[in-house]
Design a protein around this motif. Sequence first.
Motif, PDB file in Angstrom:
ATOM      1  N   PRO A   5       0.812  -1.214   0.000  1.00  0.00           N
ATOM      2  CA  PRO A   5       0.000   0.000   0.000  1.00  0.00           C
ATOM      3  C   PRO A   5       0.849   1.269   0.000  1.00  0.00           C
ATOM      4  O   PRO A   5       2.002   1.251   0.417  1.00  0.00           O
ATOM      5  N   GLN A   6       0.251   2.347  -0.485  1.00  0.00           N
ATOM      6  CA  GLN A   6       0.895   3.642  -0.348  1.00  0.00           C
ATOM      7  C   GLN A   6       0.973   3.960   1.135  1.00  0.00           C
ATOM      8  O   GLN A   6       0.137   3.523   1.923  1.00  0.00           O
ATOM      9  N   GLN A   7       1.970   4.728   1.510  1.00  0.00           N
ATOM     10  CA  GLN A   7       2.149   5.091   2.912  1.00  0.00           C
ATOM     11  C   GLN A   7       2.528   6.562   2.988  1.00  0.00           C
ATOM     12  O   GLN A   7       3.375   7.030   2.239  1.00  0.00           O
TER      13      GLN A   7
ATOM     14  N   GLY B 208       7.543  -3.673   1.200  1.00  0.00           N
ATOM     15  CA  GLY B 208       8.288  -2.759   2.041  1.00  0.00           C
ATOM     16  C   GLY B 208       7.412  -1.852   2.861  1.00  0.00           C
ATOM     17  O   GLY B 208       6.196  -1.823   2.704  1.00  0.00           O
ATOM     18  N   GLN B 209       8.075  -1.075   3.718  1.00  0.00           N
ATOM     19  CA  GLN B 209       7.383  -0.168   4.627  1.00  0.00           C
ATOM     20  C   GLN B 209       8.366   0.861   5.144  1.00  0.00           C
ATOM     21  O   GLN B 209       9.533   0.561   5.378  1.00  0.00           O
ATOM     22  N   LEU B 210       7.887   2.090   5.330  1.00  0.00           N
ATOM     23  CA  LEU B 210       8.653   3.118   6.015  1.00  0.00           C
ATOM     24  C   LEU B 210       8.371   3.023   7.509  1.00  0.00           C
ATOM     25  O   LEU B 210       7.252   2.676   7.909  1.00  0.00           O
TER      26      LEU B 210
ATOM     27  N   LEU C 231      13.567   2.869   5.691  1.00  0.00           N
ATOM     28  CA  LEU C 231      12.801   2.105   4.707  1.00  0.00           C
ATOM     29  C   LEU C 231      13.323   0.679   4.715  1.00  0.00           C
ATOM     30  O   LEU C 231      14.526   0.450   4.571  1.00  0.00           O
ATOM     31  N   ILE C 232      12.416  -0.262   4.905  1.00  0.00           N
ATOM     32  CA  ILE C 232      12.800  -1.672   4.865  1.00  0.00           C
ATOM     33  C   ILE C 232      12.081  -2.322   3.690  1.00  0.00           C
ATOM     34  O   ILE C 232      10.899  -2.063   3.461  1.00  0.00           O
ATOM     35  N   THR C 233      12.815  -3.108   2.894  1.00  0.00           N
ATOM     36  CA  THR C 233      12.227  -3.754   1.720  1.00  0.00           C
ATOM     37  C   THR C 233      12.724  -5.189   1.604  1.00  0.00           C
ATOM     38  O   THR C 233      13.783  -5.546   2.126  1.00  0.00           O
ATOM     39  N   TRP C 234      11.940  -5.984   0.914  1.00  0.00           N
ATOM     40  CA  TRP C 234      12.359  -7.303   0.456  1.00  0.00           C
ATOM     41  C   TRP C 234      11.916  -7.384  -0.989  1.00  0.00           C
ATOM     42  O   TRP C 234      10.809  -6.954  -1.344  1.00  0.00           O
ATOM     43  N   ASP C 235      12.803  -7.912  -1.845  1.00  0.00           N
ATOM     44  CA  ASP C 235      12.425  -8.113  -3.244  1.00  0.00           C
ATOM     45  C   ASP C 235      12.872  -9.498  -3.685  1.00  0.00           C
ATOM     46  O   ASP C 235      13.837 -10.059  -3.180  1.00  0.00           O
TER      47      ASP C 235
ATOM     48  N   LYS D  28      14.110 -10.535  -6.562  1.00  0.00           N
ATOM     49  CA  LYS D  28      15.351 -10.652  -7.339  1.00  0.00           C
ATOM     50  C   LYS D  28      16.570 -10.815  -6.434  1.00  0.00           C
ATOM     51  O   LYS D  28      17.391 -11.701  -6.642  1.00  0.00           O
ATOM     52  N   SER D  29      16.707  -9.967  -5.412  1.00  0.00           N
ATOM     53  CA  SER D  29      17.864 -10.071  -4.526  1.00  0.00           C
ATOM     54  C   SER D  29      17.649 -11.122  -3.437  1.00  0.00           C
ATOM     55  O   SER D  29      18.605 -11.684  -2.926  1.00  0.00           O
ATOM     56  N   ASN D  30      16.389 -11.334  -3.078  1.00  0.00           N
ATOM     57  CA  ASN D  30      16.015 -12.249  -1.997  1.00  0.00           C
ATOM     58  C   ASN D  30      16.646 -11.829  -0.665  1.00  0.00           C
ATOM     59  O   ASN D  30      16.977 -12.653   0.165  1.00  0.00           O
ATOM     60  N   PHE D  31      16.829 -10.523  -0.486  1.00  0.00           N
ATOM     61  CA  PHE D  31      17.372  -9.966   0.745  1.00  0.00           C
ATOM     62  C   PHE D  31      16.389  -8.980   1.352  1.00  0.00           C
ATOM     63  O   PHE D  31      15.651  -8.312   0.633  1.00  0.00           O
ATOM     64  N   ILE D  32      16.449  -8.853   2.664  1.00  0.00           N
ATOM     65  CA  ILE D  32      15.817  -7.730   3.336  1.00  0.00           C
ATOM     66  C   ILE D  32      16.837  -6.610   3.316  1.00  0.00           C
ATOM     67  O   ILE D  32      17.988  -6.797   3.696  1.00  0.00           O
ATOM     68  N   GLN D  33      16.424  -5.435   2.811  1.00  0.00           N
ATOM     69  CA  GLN D  33      17.325  -4.288   2.724  1.00  0.00           C
ATOM     70  C   GLN D  33      16.785  -3.159   3.597  1.00  0.00           C
ATOM     71  O   GLN D  33      15.578  -2.914   3.628  1.00  0.00           O
ATOM     72  N   VAL D  34      17.678  -2.479   4.274  1.00  0.00           N
ATOM     73  CA  VAL D  34      17.319  -1.356   5.133  1.00  0.00           C
ATOM     74  C   VAL D  34      18.032  -0.115   4.605  1.00  0.00           C
ATOM     75  O   VAL D  34      19.243  -0.129   4.388  1.00  0.00           O
ATOM     76  N   ARG D  35      17.257   0.933   4.381  1.00  0.00           N
ATOM     77  CA  ARG D  35      17.811   2.207   3.919  1.00  0.00           C
ATOM     78  C   ARG D  35      17.438   3.279   4.932  1.00  0.00           C
ATOM     79  O   ARG D  35      16.298   3.325   5.385  1.00  0.00           O
ATOM     80  N   LEU D  36      18.401   4.153   5.241  1.00  0.00           N
ATOM     81  CA  LEU D  36      18.167   5.224   6.196  1.00  0.00           C
ATOM     82  C   LEU D  36      17.996   6.548   5.477  1.00  0.00           C
ATOM     83  O   LEU D  36      18.651   6.813   4.480  1.00  0.00           O
ATOM     84  N   TYR D  37      17.124   7.391   6.014  1.00  0.00           N
ATOM     85  CA  TYR D  37      16.850   8.714   5.459  1.00  0.00           C
ATOM     86  C   TYR D  37      18.047   9.622   5.666  1.00  0.00           C
ATOM     87  O   TYR D  37      18.592   9.696   6.768  1.00  0.00           O
ATOM     88  N   GLU D  38      18.473  10.288   4.601  1.00  0.00           N
ATOM     89  CA  GLU D  38      19.539  11.278   4.679  1.00  0.00           C
ATOM     90  C   GLU D  38      18.982  12.620   4.250  1.00  0.00           C
ATOM     91  O   GLU D  38      18.495  12.749   3.134  1.00  0.00           O
ATOM     92  N   LYS D  39      19.057  13.581   5.127  1.00  0.00           N
ATOM     93  CA  LYS D  39      18.569  14.916   4.799  1.00  0.00           C
ATOM     94  C   LYS D  39      19.526  15.565   3.803  1.00  0.00           C
ATOM     95  O   LYS D  39      20.721  15.519   3.985  1.00  0.00           O
ATOM     96  N   GLN D  40      18.968  16.161   2.764  1.00  0.00           N
ATOM     97  CA  GLN D  40      19.803  16.784   1.734  1.00  0.00           C
ATOM     98  C   GLN D  40      19.923  18.252   1.949  1.00  0.00           C
ATOM     99  O   GLN D  40      19.126  18.915   2.460  1.00  0.00           O
TER     100      GLN D  40
END
Length: 127
Positions: A56-58, A100-102, A109-113, A115-127
């Motif tokens: 879902p959109q979040q 995934g979900q924020l 941001l945590i995702t699973w896809d 193709k990679s078959n991994f759980i990936q975690v990305r952190l927000y970086e302020k620009q």
Amino acid sequence: MDVHGYRLSFITDNLFLFQPYNKEEIWIYKFSNDLFTKANTFHAKSDCEDFGTSFPQQFIKSKNIILAKNGNYIHLIKFDIQDNFEVHQSINFEDQCIYGQLSNNGQCLITWDRKSNFIQVRLYEKQ
């Protein structure tokens, strides 16, 4: 409507987003004169048919960020007080099977896809 879609989400009580099926668009609906009407459209990459009903959109109010999946992509969309929407970042997973979900504060941001078959975690970086 003459189309269907898998994702909709309220942003405010008077504003919601609708993502039509198999289009590289997200539609913005606003409430006025006692009804919601389509107010605008913005581009959101896809590259393939999107069958994902389980992503879902979040909306994260504290950061004015919307997380939206479309086909192979996850989009982080920013909007401002004038209801201007802009795709801030797009992540191409090269496969439509993405989940995934924020976090509630929008910092992680945590995702699973498939193709990679991994759980990936990305952190927000302020620009």
